[in-house]
Write an enzyme that holds these catalytic residues in place. Structure first.
Site, PDB file in Angstrom:
ATOM      1  N   ARG A   1       0.880  -1.185   0.000  1.00 38.01           N
ATOM      2  CA  ARG A   1       0.000   0.000   0.000  1.00 38.01           C
ATOM      3  C   ARG A   1       0.905   1.219   0.000  1.00 38.01           C
ATOM      4  O   ARG A   1       1.692   1.415   0.934  1.00 38.01           O
ATOM      5  CB  ARG A   1      -0.912  -0.008   1.235  1.00 38.01           C
ATOM      6  CG  ARG A   1      -1.655   1.293   1.420  1.00 38.01           C
ATOM      7  CD  ARG A   1      -2.757   1.214   2.456  1.00 38.01           C
ATOM      8  NE  ARG A   1      -3.899   0.478   1.961  1.00 38.01           N
ATOM      9  CZ  ARG A   1      -5.147   0.654   2.388  1.00 38.01           C
ATOM     10  NH1 ARG A   1      -5.413   1.553   3.308  1.00 38.01           N
ATOM     11  NH2 ARG A   1      -6.122  -0.068   1.884  1.00 38.01           N
TER      12      ARG A   1
ATOM     13  N   GLN B   1     -10.128  -3.969  -3.187  1.00 42.61           N
ATOM     14  CA  GLN B   1     -11.416  -3.444  -2.739  1.00 42.61           C
ATOM     15  C   GLN B   1     -12.510  -3.803  -3.732  1.00 42.61           C
ATOM     16  O   GLN B   1     -13.586  -4.270  -3.371  1.00 42.61           O
ATOM     17  CB  GLN B   1     -11.322  -1.917  -2.603  1.00 42.61           C
ATOM     18  CG  GLN B   1     -12.626  -1.238  -2.227  1.00 42.61           C
ATOM     19  CD  GLN B   1     -13.108  -1.620  -0.842  1.00 42.61           C
ATOM     20  OE1 GLN B   1     -12.365  -1.508   0.114  1.00 42.61           O
ATOM     21  NE2 GLN B   1     -14.341  -2.100  -0.734  1.00 42.61           N
TER      22      GLN B   1
ATOM     23  N   ARG C   1     -13.985  -8.437   1.892  1.00 45.61           N
ATOM     24  CA  ARG C   1     -12.564  -8.172   1.622  1.00 45.61           C
ATOM     25  C   ARG C   1     -11.738  -9.424   1.952  1.00 45.61           C
ATOM     26  O   ARG C   1     -10.830  -9.801   1.215  1.00 45.61           O
ATOM     27  CB  ARG C   1     -12.050  -6.994   2.482  1.00 45.61           C
ATOM     28  CG  ARG C   1     -12.674  -5.640   2.203  1.00 45.61           C
ATOM     29  CD  ARG C   1     -12.295  -5.104   0.839  1.00 45.61           C
ATOM     30  NE  ARG C   1     -10.876  -5.105   0.604  1.00 45.61           N
ATOM     31  CZ  ARG C   1     -10.014  -4.138   0.971  1.00 45.61           C
ATOM     32  NH1 ARG C   1     -10.488  -3.054   1.576  1.00 45.61           N
ATOM     33  NH2 ARG C   1      -8.735  -4.212   0.721  1.00 45.61           N
TER      34      ARG C   1
ATOM     35  N   CYS D   1     -16.592   1.909   0.623  1.00 49.90           N
ATOM     36  CA  CYS D   1     -15.418   1.083   0.916  1.00 49.90           C
ATOM     37  C   CYS D   1     -14.915   1.280   2.344  1.00 49.90           C
ATOM     38  O   CYS D   1     -14.154   0.448   2.837  1.00 49.90           O
ATOM     39  CB  CYS D   1     -14.330   1.356  -0.098  1.00 49.90           C
ATOM     40  SG  CYS D   1     -13.950   3.105  -0.281  1.00 49.90           S
TER      41      CYS D   1
ATOM     42  N   ASP E   1     -17.194   7.162  -1.647  1.00 47.10           N
ATOM     43  CA  ASP E   1     -15.965   7.082  -0.843  1.00 47.10           C
ATOM     44  C   ASP E   1     -15.735   8.480  -0.277  1.00 47.10           C
ATOM     45  O   ASP E   1     -16.403   9.449  -0.683  1.00 47.10           O
ATOM     46  CB  ASP E   1     -14.800   6.637  -1.741  1.00 47.10           C
ATOM     47  CG  ASP E   1     -13.520   6.332  -0.951  1.00 47.10           C
ATOM     48  OD1 ASP E   1     -13.563   6.295   0.288  1.00 47.10           O
ATOM     49  OD2 ASP E   1     -12.473   6.143  -1.600  1.00 47.10           O
TER      50      ASP E   1
ATOM     51  N   HIS F   1      -7.366   0.592  -6.481  1.00 45.23           N
ATOM     52  CA  HIS F   1      -7.613  -0.218  -5.288  1.00 45.23           C
ATOM     53  C   HIS F   1      -8.299  -1.515  -5.732  1.00 45.23           C
ATOM     54  O   HIS F   1      -9.466  -1.760  -5.449  1.00 45.23           O
ATOM     55  CB  HIS F   1      -8.493   0.562  -4.307  1.00 45.23           C
ATOM     56  CG  HIS F   1      -8.451   0.060  -2.897  1.00 45.23           C
ATOM     57  ND1 HIS F   1      -7.754  -1.074  -2.520  1.00 45.23           N
ATOM     58  CD2 HIS F   1      -9.039   0.529  -1.763  1.00 45.23           C
ATOM     59  CE1 HIS F   1      -7.913  -1.265  -1.215  1.00 45.23           C
ATOM     60  NE2 HIS F   1      -8.681  -0.316  -0.736  1.00 45.23           N
TER      61      HIS F   1
HETATM   62  N1   CP Z   1     -11.346   0.190   2.313  1.00 45.27           N
HETATM   63  C1   CP Z   1     -10.081   0.106   2.775  1.00 45.27           C
HETATM   64  O1   CP Z   1      -9.110  -0.090   2.012  1.00 45.27           O
HETATM   65  O2   CP Z   1     -10.006   0.174   4.117  1.00 45.27           O
HETATM   66  P1   CP Z   1      -8.637   0.360   4.941  1.00 45.27           P
HETATM   67  O3   CP Z   1      -8.030   1.670   4.483  1.00 45.27           O
HETATM   68  O4   CP Z   1      -9.051   0.361   6.376  1.00 45.27           O
HETATM   69  O5   CP Z   1      -7.736  -0.788   4.589  1.00 45.27           O
END
Ligand code: CP
Length: 306
Positions: free
Chosen positions: A102, A132, A291, A263, A223, A129
């Site tokens: 990430r 997701q 997820r 998300c 989002d 992403h």
């Molecule tokens: N939706 C998502 O990626 O959540 P986090 O940032 O908590 O991993």
């Protein structure tokens, strides 16, 4: 079982339509069935941004598959002291079996993937992403039985989630409408890529009119208005995005059976109202649970399971 043996997942566009369908099918099976990796494997999580869902769901998924996880917080590695990506990638490659990253720039993820022979998974970049959206599509399929021909409307910032939704919907045979304020549209290169994947069979619509976009949609999705790294702009964005909130009024324009996805984390009273996120059409908690199932399917497919 879908075999992504040793492959990277840097973008949803790394999957074919058939591979996406098979991955979603496996994820749904794994919600009720156990599966073990062929041998003991180790997943590294190298996260330069905060995470609750992605970090915990990857960790639990790997444990349930019989593997192990190392949390490579940049603050306790040499990454935070500026060790070059090329060097870190070649060293982690010698220890780990798979690496989920990430970070900010998609380019950094791609450099990791170029220098590490092990599979690299995009656990969120500024551009995409994909993990997701695997869970999102799984959730929509659970609710409606299939994805083909459904319309998903995303309202808000044209961010990484919007980019991956366009690619995922195009691959799944869904129509996708993205409603953003002017100047906050999704990445034009990814719009082009999604339109190419949709191949004139489904719609990839960009608009500044959230009401037009919401009409008769099967899924309304949003989002946060300012993503990680954009905190300094958050207050300035509030008035610009005000008309792009998923409210009961906007939801009333969608199909009566429509579901609402987010998300998470959510800012109630900004991109979504308390009444909608806690309402009967919200599926956000199933979406968050999925997820784990979707990433378990991905890991099993990449690493090999029995
Ligand atoms: N939706 C998502 O990626 O959540 P986090 O940032 O908590 O991993």
């Amino acid at each position: 079982m879908v075999a992504l043996n040793g492959r990277d997942l840097l973008s949803l566009a790394d999957l074919s339509s058939t591979e996406l369908q098979e991955l979603l099918q496996l994820a749904t099976q794994l919600k009720s069935q156990k599966l073990k990796l062929q041998s003991n494997k180790v997943l590294g999580l190298l996260f330069s941004k905060a995470s609750t869902r992605t970090r915990v769901s990857f960790t639990v998924a790997m444990y349930q598959l019989g593997g192990q996880v190392i949390d490579l917080n940049p603050n306790v590695t040499q990454v935070s002291r500026g060790e070059p990506v090329q060097d870190t990638a070649r060293v982690l490659d010698r220890y780990l079996d798979v690496l989920a990253i990430r970070t900010f720039a998609q380019q950094e993820l791609e450099t990791f993937a170029n220098y590490a022979k092990i599979p690299v998974i995009n656990a969120l970049t500024d551009a995409e992403h994909p993990c997701q959206v695997l869970a999102d599509l799984m959730t929509i399929q659970e609710c409606f039985g299939s994805l083909n021909g459904l319309t998903l409307t995303y309202v808000g910032d044209g961010n990484n989630v919007a980019n991956s939704l366009m690619l995922g919907c195009a691959l799944a045979g869904m129509n996708v409408r993205i409603a953003t304020p002017e100047g906050y549209e999704p990445d034009p290169k990814i719009v082009e890529q999604a339109r190419s994947l949709a191949n004139n069979q489904t719609e990839v619509l960009l608009t500044h009119d959230p009401e037009l976009a919401a009409k008769e949609a099967a899924v309304l999705y949003t989002d946060v208005w300012a993503s990680m790294g954009q905190e300094a702009e958050a207050d300035d964005r509030l008035p610009i995005f005000q008309a792009y909130q998923i409210s009961e009024q906007l939801l009333s324009l969608a199909d009566p059976q429509a579901i609402v996805l987010h998300c998470l984390p959510a800012h109630r009273g900004e991109e979504i109202t308390e009444a909608v996120i806690e309402g009967s059409q919200s599926r956000v908690w199933d979406q968050a649970e999925n997820r784990m199932h979707a990433q378990k399917a991905l890991l099993a497919s990449i690493l090999g399971a029995q």
